[in-house]
Design an enzyme around this catalytic site. Structure first.
Site, PDB file in Angstrom:
ATOM      1  N   VAL A   1       0.827  -1.212   0.000  1.00  0.00           N
ATOM      2  CA  VAL A   1       0.000   0.000   0.000  1.00  0.00           C
ATOM      3  C   VAL A   1       0.860   1.261   0.000  1.00  0.00           C
ATOM      4  O   VAL A   1       0.379   2.341   0.309  1.00  0.00           O
ATOM      5  CB  VAL A   1      -0.935  -0.034   1.229  1.00  0.00           C
ATOM      6  CG1 VAL A   1      -1.936  -1.183   1.109  1.00  0.00           C
ATOM      7  CG2 VAL A   1      -0.155  -0.119   2.537  1.00  0.00           C
TER       8      VAL A   1
ATOM      9  N   HIS B   1      -4.542  -4.338  -2.429  1.00  0.00           N
ATOM     10  CA  HIS B   1      -4.968  -3.972  -1.069  1.00  0.00           C
ATOM     11  C   HIS B   1      -5.083  -2.462  -0.923  1.00  0.00           C
ATOM     12  O   HIS B   1      -4.985  -1.913   0.188  1.00  0.00           O
ATOM     13  CB  HIS B   1      -3.990  -4.548  -0.032  1.00  0.00           C
ATOM     14  CG  HIS B   1      -4.061  -6.043   0.083  1.00  0.00           C
ATOM     15  ND1 HIS B   1      -3.111  -6.788   0.734  1.00  0.00           N
ATOM     16  CD2 HIS B   1      -4.953  -6.933  -0.404  1.00  0.00           C
ATOM     17  CE1 HIS B   1      -3.431  -8.078   0.660  1.00  0.00           C
ATOM     18  NE2 HIS B   1      -4.541  -8.191  -0.015  1.00  0.00           N
TER      19      HIS B   1
HETATM   20  N1  APR Z   1      13.433  -9.996   0.229  1.00  0.00           N
HETATM   21  C1  APR Z   1      12.681 -11.134   0.070  1.00  0.00           C
HETATM   22  N2  APR Z   1      11.759 -11.570   0.984  1.00  0.00           N
HETATM   23  C2  APR Z   1      11.601 -10.818   2.083  1.00  0.00           C
HETATM   24  C3  APR Z   1      12.342  -9.623   2.323  1.00  0.00           C
HETATM   25  C4  APR Z   1      13.299  -9.225   1.330  1.00  0.00           C
HETATM   26  N3  APR Z   1      14.008  -8.122   1.449  1.00  0.00           N
HETATM   27  N4  APR Z   1      11.943  -9.090   3.520  1.00  0.00           N
HETATM   28  C5  APR Z   1      10.987  -9.931   4.012  1.00  0.00           C
HETATM   29  N5  APR Z   1      10.787 -10.963   3.153  1.00  0.00           N
HETATM   30  C6  APR Z   1       9.779 -12.042   3.248  1.00  0.00           C
HETATM   31  C7  APR Z   1       9.493 -12.490   4.670  1.00  0.00           C
HETATM   32  O1  APR Z   1      10.361 -13.531   5.014  1.00  0.00           O
HETATM   33  C8  APR Z   1       8.030 -12.952   4.583  1.00  0.00           C
HETATM   34  O2  APR Z   1       7.958 -14.342   4.261  1.00  0.00           O
HETATM   35  O3  APR Z   1       8.565 -11.491   2.789  1.00  0.00           O
HETATM   36  C9  APR Z   1       7.458 -12.153   3.411  1.00  0.00           C
HETATM   37  C10 APR Z   1       6.437 -11.073   3.832  1.00  0.00           C
HETATM   38  O4  APR Z   1       5.288 -11.735   4.276  1.00  0.00           O
HETATM   39  P1  APR Z   1       4.192 -10.946   5.150  1.00  0.00           P
HETATM   40  O5  APR Z   1       4.858 -10.174   6.195  1.00  0.00           O
HETATM   41  O6  APR Z   1       3.156 -11.948   5.532  1.00  0.00           O
HETATM   42  O7  APR Z   1       3.607  -9.882   4.113  1.00  0.00           O
HETATM   43  P2  APR Z   1       2.538 -10.118   2.937  1.00  0.00           P
HETATM   44  O8  APR Z   1       2.598 -11.506   2.414  1.00  0.00           O
HETATM   45  O9  APR Z   1       2.681  -9.025   1.977  1.00  0.00           O
HETATM   46  O10 APR Z   1       1.148  -9.924   3.758  1.00  0.00           O
HETATM   47  C11 APR Z   1      -0.043  -9.956   3.033  1.00  0.00           C
HETATM   48  O11 APR Z   1      -1.270  -9.271   4.970  1.00  0.00           O
HETATM   49  O12 APR Z   1      -1.220  -8.028   6.813  1.00  0.00           O
HETATM   50  C12 APR Z   1      -1.768  -8.102   5.602  1.00  0.00           C
HETATM   51  O13 APR Z   1      -2.622  -6.407   4.220  1.00  0.00           O
HETATM   52  C13 APR Z   1      -1.432  -6.910   4.726  1.00  0.00           C
HETATM   53  O14 APR Z   1      -0.835  -6.889   2.382  1.00  0.00           O
HETATM   54  C14 APR Z   1      -0.595  -7.520   3.609  1.00  0.00           C
HETATM   55  C15 APR Z   1      -1.038  -8.965   3.605  1.00  0.00           C
END
Ligand code: APR
Length: 243
Positions: free
Chosen positions: A101, A117
């Site tokens: 977002v 989102h």
């Molecule tokens: N490079 C690659 N992977 C990464 C990095 C990076 N620099 N930094 C973090 N990660 C990985 C983490 O290990 C994790 O598995 O990215 C993943 C992020 O996952 P989440 O934190 O669950 O985020 P996301 O999947 O986008 O969440 C989905 O959930 O909370 C809601 O609305 C919110 O859009 C979000 C949705």
């Protein structure tokens, strides 16, 4: 299986869609949600990011999003965002469907971005829907038309995804030869269904395998940071153009 393999897949593909999550923005200084330093480790999303919190805990809801909006002021796209924008210009990527977002893809120059989102950059009144300035939300103002509550145009838990962005993404995923899934735990429905809706090759770029991502049969998994891996692929595709 390396960045070279991914570069080869991108050369072969006539239609590549990229699906990104919060892991795409951590190298820009924005925390993700579910990894060890993720926001949801210390904050309950139901209390600050749901329709219920907007109705019943507005103060906490507003504080949470004011914090996230203000934090964006010190963030800018990193090389990974810039590389995806360059790939779009060279005809190697046709759509970025993002759960993020923060609009960092657009800031990096990507034109075809589906905000699944929504975003926290624009504000509206919860009651009458009229747009308002970010500053009004940051100053705790109410709606100037109907005195309703102001809120960011983000999809809250309990809300449905924006139809235009979802339909466009579905359409492109169906036609994709290659889907790159970058920086997401694939924990959140319905976006986590998208990879399995594609007939194309599936690639996962993430710092770690998650309990959910482990269920997908990816053709290629590259564990590491999105910025570094995309830089390796970019080097492999140095002079390659699709257009
Ligand atoms: N490079 C690659 N992977 C990464 C990095 C990076 N620099 N930094 C973090 N990660 C990985 C983490 O290990 C994790 O598995 O990215 C993943 C992020 O996952 P989440 O934190 O669950 O985020 P996301 O999947 O986008 O969440 C989905 O959930 O909370 C809601 O609305 C919110 O859009 C979000 C949705």
């Amino acid at each position: 299986m390396t960045a070279e393999t991914l570069a080869h897949l991108m050369k072969e593909s006539n239609h590549t869609v990229v699906l990104t999550g919060a892991g795409m923005s951590t190298e820009s200084g924005i925390p993700d949600f579910r990894s060890s330093k993720g926001l949801w480790q210390n904050i309950d999303p139901r209390i600050v990011a749901s329709t219920e919190s907007l109705q019943k805990n507005y103060e906490q809801f507003r504080e949470f999003y004011q914090m996230r909006i203000t934090a964006l002021d010190n963030c800018e796209p990193h090389k990974g965002h810039l590389i995806l924008a360059d790939f779009e210009k060279r005809g190697l990527v046709s759509l970025i469907a993002t759960q993020n977002v923060d609009q960092l893809h657009q800031q990096a120059g990507s034109k075809n971005v589906a905000e699944l989102h929504g975003n926290i950059v624009s504000i509206r009144c919860q009651k009458c829907g009229k747009p308002h300035a970010k500053e009004q939300f940051l100053n705790n103002s109410i709606c100037t038309y109907c005195s309703g509550k102001l809120r960011p145009n983000v999809v809250l838990f309990g809300e449905t995804l924006p139809t235009e962005a979802w339909d466009r993404t579905l359409h492109e995923i169906h036609d994709a030869d290659l889907v790159l899934v970058i920086g997401t735990s694939l924990e959140v429905y319905p976006v986590n269904q998208l990879p399995s809706m594609s007939k194309g090759k599936l690639v996962y770029i993430n710092r770690e395998q998650t309990s959910t991502s482990a269920h997908y049969s990816f053709d290629l998994v590259l564990e590491g940071s999105a910025g570094e891996i995309l830089a390796d692929v970019h080097r492999e595709l140095k002079d390659f153009k699709k257009l």
